[in-house]
Design a protein around this motif. Structure first.
Motif, short mmCIF file in Angstrom:
data_model
loop_
_atom_site.label_atom_id
_atom_site.label_comp_id
_atom_site.label_asym_id
_atom_site.label_seq_id
_atom_site.Cartn_x
_atom_site.Cartn_y
_atom_site.Cartn_z
N THR A 1 102.34 -55.93 38.72
CA THR A 1 101.24 -56.22 39.74
C THR A 1 100.35 -57.28 39.33
O THR A 1 99.32 -57.66 40.15
N ALA A 2 100.48 -57.78 38.10
CA ALA A 2 99.48 -58.94 37.71
C ALA A 2 99.89 -60.13 38.29
O ALA A 2 100.90 -60.45 38.91
N THR A 3 98.55 -60.88 38.70
CA THR A 3 98.93 -62.08 39.40
C THR A 3 99.47 -63.06 38.44
O THR A 3 99.25 -62.97 37.11
N THR A 4 100.06 -64.29 39.22
CA THR A 4 100.60 -65.16 38.06
C THR A 4 99.48 -65.83 37.32
O THR A 4 99.69 -65.95 36.13
N ARG B 1 97.56 -64.49 29.92
CA ARG B 1 98.28 -63.78 28.79
C ARG B 1 99.22 -64.45 28.04
O ARG B 1 99.28 -64.21 26.70
N VAL B 2 100.32 -65.43 28.55
CA VAL B 2 101.13 -66.17 27.72
C VAL B 2 100.12 -67.14 26.84
O VAL B 2 100.48 -67.13 25.62
N ILE B 3 99.15 -67.74 27.22
CA ILE B 3 98.69 -68.77 26.55
C ILE B 3 97.74 -68.20 25.47
O ILE B 3 98.02 -68.49 24.31
N THR B 4 97.35 -66.94 25.73
CA THR B 4 96.51 -66.35 24.64
C THR B 4 97.38 -65.89 23.51
O THR B 4 97.12 -65.85 22.61
N ALA B 5 98.51 -65.12 23.70
CA ALA B 5 99.44 -64.95 22.82
C ALA B 5 100.05 -65.77 22.21
O ALA B 5 100.20 -65.69 20.91
N VAL C 1 115.01 -62.45 16.85
CA VAL C 1 115.29 -63.12 18.10
C VAL C 1 114.83 -62.26 19.28
O VAL C 1 115.29 -61.00 19.04
N ILE C 2 114.25 -62.50 20.45
CA ILE C 2 114.00 -61.55 21.48
C ILE C 2 114.32 -62.20 22.50
O ILE C 2 113.96 -63.59 22.86
N LEU C 3 115.16 -61.46 23.41
CA LEU C 3 115.50 -61.76 24.93
C LEU C 3 114.51 -61.17 25.79
O LEU C 3 114.34 -60.01 26.05
N PRO C 4 113.58 -61.72 26.57
CA PRO C 4 112.72 -61.13 27.25
C PRO C 4 113.18 -60.07 28.41
O PRO C 4 112.72 -58.96 28.64
N ASP C 5 114.49 -60.28 28.96
CA ASP C 5 114.86 -59.29 29.74
C ASP C 5 116.63 -58.95 29.33
O ASP C 5 117.41 -59.88 29.22
N LEU D 1 108.18 -64.57 34.23
CA LEU D 1 106.74 -64.57 33.78
C LEU D 1 106.21 -63.20 33.13
O LEU D 1 105.87 -62.93 32.10
N PRO D 2 106.39 -62.28 34.32
CA PRO D 2 106.12 -60.83 33.56
C PRO D 2 106.80 -60.52 32.39
O PRO D 2 106.34 -59.78 31.37
N HIS D 3 108.17 -60.81 32.16
CA HIS D 3 109.02 -60.35 31.10
C HIS D 3 108.50 -61.26 29.90
O HIS D 3 108.39 -60.54 28.58
#
Ligand code: 13P
Ligand code: SF4
Length: 389
Positions: A14-17, A23-27, A95-99, A349-351
């Motif tokens: 439900t988060a906006t773009t 969040r991605v930039i912060t992380a 190694v991480i795959l977001p989905d 983006l959410p994943h």
């Protein structure tokens, strides 16, 4: 291949773009050099904008192998790419795959049991020591391990010719990306002597066939192996005579491009340029002006003269990006109907935000791990490819 991606918490869906971007930039800034994000050219804009490295499957495999300092490699691509990265990175790296549901339908067209069965059946009718197994990188780690154990190699769309040259002991110049169905005069397939005198190529019949044609072989040197039939549906003599045994697999995105699309484009744009990926059918590749991997396609569009009109036969996200990045050229999809890769499209983006937030919180989500025994054999096949190309 069945994998289970749990639904994301509501906080992400439900988060906006803007919020997800923040969040991605912060992380990323919190993780610093501990994190590397890789993005395949077919990824959406909302994801690829964060990639530290964009590339085709070959360049991303190479790049992943060199990231010794990163603790986490987030692979925005599909499952087989993340597996390859896990195999090529060190034991201290994750190694991480977001989905996890981002697979590849072509890779799923060949599984280990079927390949082993066909291999055993081939061994009953031909000298199996002279058969070189070559797997397209779009395949599971288990198949790469199979190939590594049998002195074969992996290939990608950008180095298939070099790998097949190596397998069959050819040393001619080959041809650069371009029309691929005309035999080259320097090949004498009867006298070619290399690692073997026959290849079992899987899972993409089209890449195998197109590359075989580029190397100067003809249709009579090739047979399609149908894994649902004994001996692939071939007669013993056909197996013995063929140089290329091509697994009956394909990419559902690239097989959509047809010769009618090329003809329609040319009748509207007689001076237009047609550039296609080698996963397209041989008929399309034969009449295209140029053929090559996604990295090659990007270079070819950049090299085209300003003002040119270019029809590209590959996944739509890359085509649309090329159109945006080259406003002085007209870049179109060869198929006017949009053809996205639905599995690449799963990475969004959410994943991405969800896995990165997990890393910041000390939780590794969606890690892709290849067990060490499989990885050791698969590494042999991947490193052989990296050495050949
Ligand atoms: P590239 O190796 O050209 O990146 O292609 C990968 C792929 O999956 C094409 O469908
Ligand atoms: Fe697989 Fe085709 Fe998607 Fe490439 S475009 S990842 S081959 S389904």
């Amino acid at each position: 291949m069945f994998r289970l991606q749990p639904p994301l918490p509501d906080d992400y869906t439900t988060a906006t773009t803007d919020e997800l971007v923040r969040r991605v930039i912060t992380a990323r800034s919190r993780l610093g050099k501990r994190l590397v994000i890789l993005g395949h050219h077919y990824q959406r804009e909302e994801v690829i904008q964060f990639a530290d490295k964009r590339g085709d499957s070959f360049s991303l495999a190479r790049f992943a192998a060199d990231q010794h300092d990163a603790d986490f490699v987030v692979f925005c691509g599909v499952h087989f790419m993340a597996e390859s990265a896990d195999i090529l990175t060190g034991p201290h790296q994750q190694v991480i795959l977001p989905d996890l549901n981002a697979g590849c339908s072509m890779a799923d067209m060949a599984d280990l049991d079927d390949v082993e069965q066909i291999w055993d059946e081939l061994a009953e009718v031909t000298d199996i020591e002279a058969v070189v197994p070559i797997t397209y990188v779009n395949s599971s780690a288990a198949l790469k391990a199979f190939v590594g154990r049998r002195s074969g190699a992996v290939c990608t769309s950008s180095n298939a010719r070099a790998v097949l040259n190596w397998a069959l002991g050819l040393d001619g110049p080959g041809i650069e990306d371009g029309s691929a169905c005309a035999p080259e005069p320097w090949v004498d397939s009867a006298s070619a002597g290399g690692r073997g005198n026959k290849v079992l190529f899987f899972p993409d019949q089209h890449l195998g066939r197109n590359t075989g044609f580029q190397l100067g072989y003809g249709a009579s040197d090739m047979r399609v192996i149908d894994p649902r039939q004994r001996l692939g549906g071939l007669q013993d003599a056909e197996v013995k005579e063929a140089t290329f045994l091509l697994w009956k697999g394909h990419c559902s995105v690239h097989q959509r491009f047809r010769t009618e699309h090329v003809e329609a484009f040319r009748s509207e744009h007689p001076d237009g340029i047609v550039i296609v990926h080698p996963e397209c059918s041989c008929e399309v590749v034969e009449i295209a002006d140029q053929v090559g991997s996604t990295d090659y396609i990007i270079g070819a569009v950049s090299a085209a003269a300003p003002g040119s009109t270019i029809a590209v036969g590959t996944e739509i996200h890359l085509v649309e990006r090329l159109a945006r990045e080259h406003p002085d050229r007209t870049v179109l999809s060869l198929d006017p109907l949009v053809c996205p890769c639905s599995t690449m499209f799963r990475i969004d983006l959410p994943h991405l935000a969800w896995v990165l937030d997990g890393l910041v919180a000390g939780e590794v989500r969606n890690r892709v791990v290849v067990d060490e025994a499989t990885a050791a054999d698969a590494r042999v096949a991947l490193e052989r490819m990296l050495a050949i190309a």
